[in-house]
Design a protein around this motif. Sequence first.
Motif, PDB file in Angstrom:
ATOM      1  N   ILE A 180       0.836  -1.198   0.000  1.00  0.00           N
ATOM      2  CA  ILE A 180       0.000   0.000   0.000  1.00  0.00           C
ATOM      3  C   ILE A 180       0.873   1.251   0.000  1.00  0.00           C
ATOM      4  O   ILE A 180       0.621   2.216  -0.736  1.00  0.00           O
ATOM      5  N   THR A 181       1.925   1.234   0.818  1.00  0.00           N
ATOM      6  CA  THR A 181       2.832   2.379   0.919  1.00  0.00           C
ATOM      7  C   THR A 181       3.491   2.682  -0.420  1.00  0.00           C
ATOM      8  O   THR A 181       3.514   3.837  -0.875  1.00  0.00           O
ATOM      9  N   GLN A 182       4.029   1.655  -1.053  1.00  0.00           N
ATOM     10  CA  GLN A 182       4.718   1.841  -2.332  1.00  0.00           C
ATOM     11  C   GLN A 182       3.759   2.339  -3.407  1.00  0.00           C
ATOM     12  O   GLN A 182       4.096   3.245  -4.194  1.00  0.00           O
ATOM     13  N   GLU A 183       2.565   1.764  -3.453  1.00  0.00           N
ATOM     14  CA  GLU A 183       1.580   2.147  -4.474  1.00  0.00           C
ATOM     15  C   GLU A 183       1.155   3.603  -4.300  1.00  0.00           C
ATOM     16  O   GLU A 183       1.131   4.385  -5.252  1.00  0.00           O
ATOM     17  N   PHE A 185       2.743   5.975  -2.561  1.00  0.00           N
ATOM     18  CA  PHE A 185       3.880   6.881  -2.700  1.00  0.00           C
ATOM     19  C   PHE A 185       4.135   7.197  -4.171  1.00  0.00           C
ATOM     20  O   PHE A 185       4.420   8.347  -4.527  1.00  0.00           O
ATOM     21  N   LYS A 186       4.027   6.195  -5.019  1.00  0.00           N
ATOM     22  CA  LYS A 186       4.219   6.413  -6.453  1.00  0.00           C
ATOM     23  C   LYS A 186       3.209   7.416  -6.988  1.00  0.00           C
ATOM     24  O   LYS A 186       3.540   8.297  -7.791  1.00  0.00           O
ATOM     25  N   ILE A 187       1.964   7.292  -6.525  1.00  0.00           N
ATOM     26  CA  ILE A 187       0.922   8.232  -6.951  1.00  0.00           C
ATOM     27  C   ILE A 187       1.190   9.617  -6.383  1.00  0.00           C
ATOM     28  O   ILE A 187       1.144  10.627  -7.092  1.00  0.00           O
ATOM     29  N   ALA A 188       1.506   9.674  -5.076  1.00  0.00           N
ATOM     30  CA  ALA A 188       1.675  10.961  -4.403  1.00  0.00           C
ATOM     31  C   ALA A 188       2.821  11.783  -4.979  1.00  0.00           C
ATOM     32  O   ALA A 188       2.784  13.023  -4.949  1.00  0.00           O
ATOM     33  N   THR A 189       3.845  11.102  -5.497  1.00  0.00           N
ATOM     34  CA  THR A 189       5.019  11.819  -6.013  1.00  0.00           C
ATOM     35  C   THR A 189       5.021  11.949  -7.532  1.00  0.00           C
ATOM     36  O   THR A 189       5.995  12.452  -8.103  1.00  0.00           O
ATOM     37  N   ASP A 190       3.941  11.515  -8.179  1.00  0.00           N
ATOM     38  CA  ASP A 190       3.790  11.818  -9.603  1.00  0.00           C
ATOM     39  C   ASP A 190       3.794  13.337  -9.765  1.00  0.00           C
ATOM     40  O   ASP A 190       3.138  14.053  -8.981  1.00  0.00           O
ATOM     41  N   PRO A 191       4.555  13.884 -10.720  1.00  0.00           N
ATOM     42  CA  PRO A 191       4.691  15.345 -10.812  1.00  0.00           C
ATOM     43  C   PRO A 191       3.371  16.100 -10.883  1.00  0.00           C
ATOM     44  O   PRO A 191       3.220  17.155 -10.241  1.00  0.00           O
ATOM     45  N   GLU A 192       2.399  15.597 -11.633  1.00  0.00           N
ATOM     46  CA  GLU A 192       1.130  16.304 -11.752  1.00  0.00           C
ATOM     47  C   GLU A 192       0.324  16.200 -10.463  1.00  0.00           C
ATOM     48  O   GLU A 192      -0.288  17.186 -10.013  1.00  0.00           O
ATOM     49  N   VAL A 193       0.316  15.013  -9.844  1.00  0.00           N
ATOM     50  CA  VAL A 193      -0.381  14.852  -8.566  1.00  0.00           C
ATOM     51  C   VAL A 193       0.255  15.759  -7.517  1.00  0.00           C
ATOM     52  O   VAL A 193      -0.438  16.446  -6.757  1.00  0.00           O
ATOM     53  N   ARG A 194       1.577  15.767  -7.489  1.00  0.00           N
ATOM     54  CA  ARG A 194       2.269  16.595  -6.505  1.00  0.00           C
ATOM     55  C   ARG A 194       1.938  18.074  -6.709  1.00  0.00           C
ATOM     56  O   ARG A 194       1.708  18.797  -5.733  1.00  0.00           O
TER      57      ARG A 194
END
Length: 284
Positions: A180-183, A185-194
């Motif tokens: 869950i953390t890895q999944e 984190f990948k979304i949260a640090t996507d440039p557009e999401v960020r």
Amino acid sequence: MSEAFVEKRLPTKPYETHVMIGGDPANPPLLLVHGAGPGASAGSNWRHCFADLVKDFYVIAHDMTGFGQSEIPDPLPPHAVTWMGLRIEQAFGVLDELGIEKTHIVGNSMGGALALHMLMEQPDRFDKVMTMGPAGAKMDATPELVRLVNFYADPRLPRYREVINSFVYDPSLVPNLEEITQERFKIATDPEVRRVQEVMFESMKTGMPALVVPPSALKRIPHEVALVHGRHDRVIPLQASLYLLEHLQRAELFVLDRCGHWAQIQRWDAMLPIIRNHFLETAR
């Protein structure tokens, strides 16, 4: 459990909304509203719940504006109250597009605040209500919540892992927590999401008090409300649900032991019976 739902994009003006839908439309509708951590979405909050819920309900879970795959607002709102207004209109838009005149609702964390604000605006659109570790209630900000809203000041994986660990009672009891953390984190640090969520979380730092529903408004809510709260919730303290219990007309509180902020992940064994009893029993 993707077979339990389909995914759609609905034209909830002015922005499209990504929605997960499952179950028989003839069943009682149940709107699930997710929380607001970095990288959150309807899927990350509710995906595993669908297989059980679709047996009794017509289940709808959407990505709140600013999260998941829903369309990004342009321009980005500068204040938490503005974000909430967009999300209220979005959620009503989802119900309108699906032809749902009245529904049950479950709101988790920020989704709990959304549920309360929707009840104030259009009470006739709702039957019974459940909140789970809700925002929108008077409470003291915990250190874990402060770390969460400041995540993008230091968006590294070790720090994100600590944020996610704080969501649960005991990380060792959640076998897939690292996944869950890895999944997320990948979304949260996507440039557009960020880009979007940096603005959104900045607005929450100063705007959250304005989202608190005052006692005078809570006393006017006539719905039956089940308040579900993890005894060990370190993100939104039990104090929040006690505030709602004090001021709502018709409310019952369920405190789950060995449970943090994610009751639907840590104590689904207890939460599912509460959902069925609360929403499926005849009105008292």
